[in-house]
Scaffold this motif. Structure first.
Motif, short mmCIF file in Angstrom:
data_model
loop_
_atom_site.label_atom_id
_atom_site.label_comp_id
_atom_site.label_asym_id
_atom_site.label_seq_id
_atom_site.Cartn_x
_atom_site.Cartn_y
_atom_site.Cartn_z
N UNK A 1 0.84 -1.20 0.00
CA UNK A 1 0.00 0.00 0.00
C UNK A 1 0.87 1.24 0.00
N UNK A 2 0.39 2.25 -0.67
CA UNK A 2 1.08 3.54 -0.70
C UNK A 2 1.37 3.99 0.73
N UNK A 3 2.61 4.44 0.94
CA UNK A 3 3.01 4.92 2.25
C UNK A 3 3.73 3.90 3.11
N UNK A 4 3.62 2.63 2.74
CA UNK A 4 4.31 1.58 3.49
C UNK A 4 5.77 1.48 3.07
N UNK A 5 6.59 0.91 3.94
CA UNK A 5 7.99 0.64 3.62
C UNK A 5 8.11 -0.77 3.07
N UNK A 6 9.06 -0.96 2.15
CA UNK A 6 9.33 -2.30 1.62
C UNK A 6 10.82 -2.55 1.64
N UNK A 7 11.17 -3.83 1.74
CA UNK A 7 12.57 -4.24 1.73
C UNK A 7 12.74 -5.35 0.72
N UNK A 8 13.67 -5.16 -0.19
CA UNK A 8 13.94 -6.13 -1.24
C UNK A 8 15.33 -6.72 -0.99
N UNK A 9 15.43 -8.02 -1.26
CA UNK A 9 16.67 -8.71 -0.92
C UNK A 9 17.35 -9.26 -2.17
N UNK A 10 18.69 -9.25 -2.12
CA UNK A 10 19.47 -9.79 -3.23
C UNK A 10 20.62 -10.63 -2.67
N UNK A 11 20.70 -11.88 -3.15
CA UNK A 11 21.82 -12.76 -2.83
C UNK A 11 22.70 -12.87 -4.08
N UNK A 12 23.89 -12.30 -4.06
CA UNK A 12 24.72 -12.33 -5.27
C UNK A 12 25.38 -13.70 -5.44
N UNK A 13 26.03 -13.86 -6.57
CA UNK A 13 26.82 -15.06 -6.80
C UNK A 13 28.01 -15.05 -5.85
N UNK A 14 28.28 -16.19 -5.25
CA UNK A 14 29.37 -16.28 -4.28
C UNK A 14 30.70 -15.86 -4.91
N UNK A 15 31.41 -14.99 -4.21
CA UNK A 15 32.71 -14.55 -4.70
C UNK A 15 32.67 -13.29 -5.53
N UNK A 16 31.48 -12.84 -5.89
CA UNK A 16 31.36 -11.61 -6.67
C UNK A 16 31.48 -10.41 -5.74
#
Lengths: 113, 114
Positions: free
Chosen positions: A14-29
């Motif tokens: 919903x508009x006004x809420x906070x969101x958190x997006x996650x990223x797991x990179x390739x190991x060693x990068x």
């Protein structure tokens, strides 16, 4: 892991809420990038991490956007007080070093209603 | 600063015809150049890259690109396209001064028709 992993794959908020997006990179990068892709458009650079160097935040569109990365591991992109114009696919990529080819995750589709 | 221009937003072509997707870049120093492909509802996949050496670069799925320093171009070509080549194609540049992250062009939609 075998590739760049992003979670969640889809997020409706919903508009006004906070969101958190996650990223797991390739190991060693050592390098990690966040991009935003609005519907039918190209990739908009958001932020770049390279090892322990200070991140390049020059692409963040406003102070509602922030990102963190601990060492050479997981990164989180946080959007505070989301707006409808934040709706887009958020893509994460990693590369062995800066300058070399980046490998992309499948993205997180964010919809702000 | 570096930038990338993809002159054509859409390129319609018939199956088995040749195609060229244009890409021009601007940078005051040496760069690395890439072409990525994005199939419908999928992530980006590297097609080919130019880092150094031969200016003619061959990639996956029969694509090739030629680096032309004097014209600051890196056009993508394929001699005979297939329906399955229908996708969005992005040219990207990295290296040089300033931002190190990949800078992408706005993309070219290749639509292969039977």
């Amino acid at each position: 892991g075998a590739g760049v992993s992003q979670s969640p794959s889809n997020k409706v908020t919903e508009k006004g809420k906070d969101v958190e997006l996650r990223c797991d990179p390739i190991s060693g990068h050592t390098a990690l990038y966040w991009y935003r892709q609005r519907l039918g458009q190209g990739l908009e650079f958001l932020i770049y991490f390279q090892g322990n160097s200070a991140p390049d935040k020059s692409g963040l569109p406003s102070d509602r956007f922030s990102a963190e990365r601990t060492g050479e591991s997981v990164s989180t992109l946080t959007i505070q007080r989301t707006q409808q114009e934040d709706s887009a696919v958020y893509l994460c990529a990693s590369s062995l070093q800066g300058y070399t080819e980046a490998f992309f995750g499948q993205g997180t589709r964010l919809t702000v209603v | 600063a570096q930038s990338v221009t993809q002159l054509d937003s859409q390129v319609p072509v018939f199956e088995e015809a040749p195609v060229e997707l244009r890409c021009n870049y601007s940078s005051s120093v040496s760069v690395y150049l890439f072409w990525y492909v994005q199939y419908p509802n999928q992530g980006l996949q590297l097609l080919l890259k130019y880092l150094s050496g031969s200016t003619l670069v061959k990639g996956i799925n029969g694509f090739e690109a030629e680096f032309n320093k004097s014209q600051t171009s890196f056009h993508l070509r394929k001699p005979s396209v297939h329906i399955s080549d229908t996708a969005e194609y992005f040219c990207a540049v990295s290296g040089g001064t300033g931002r190190r992250a990949l800078t992408f062009g706005s993309g070219t939609r290749l639509q292969v028709q039977p």
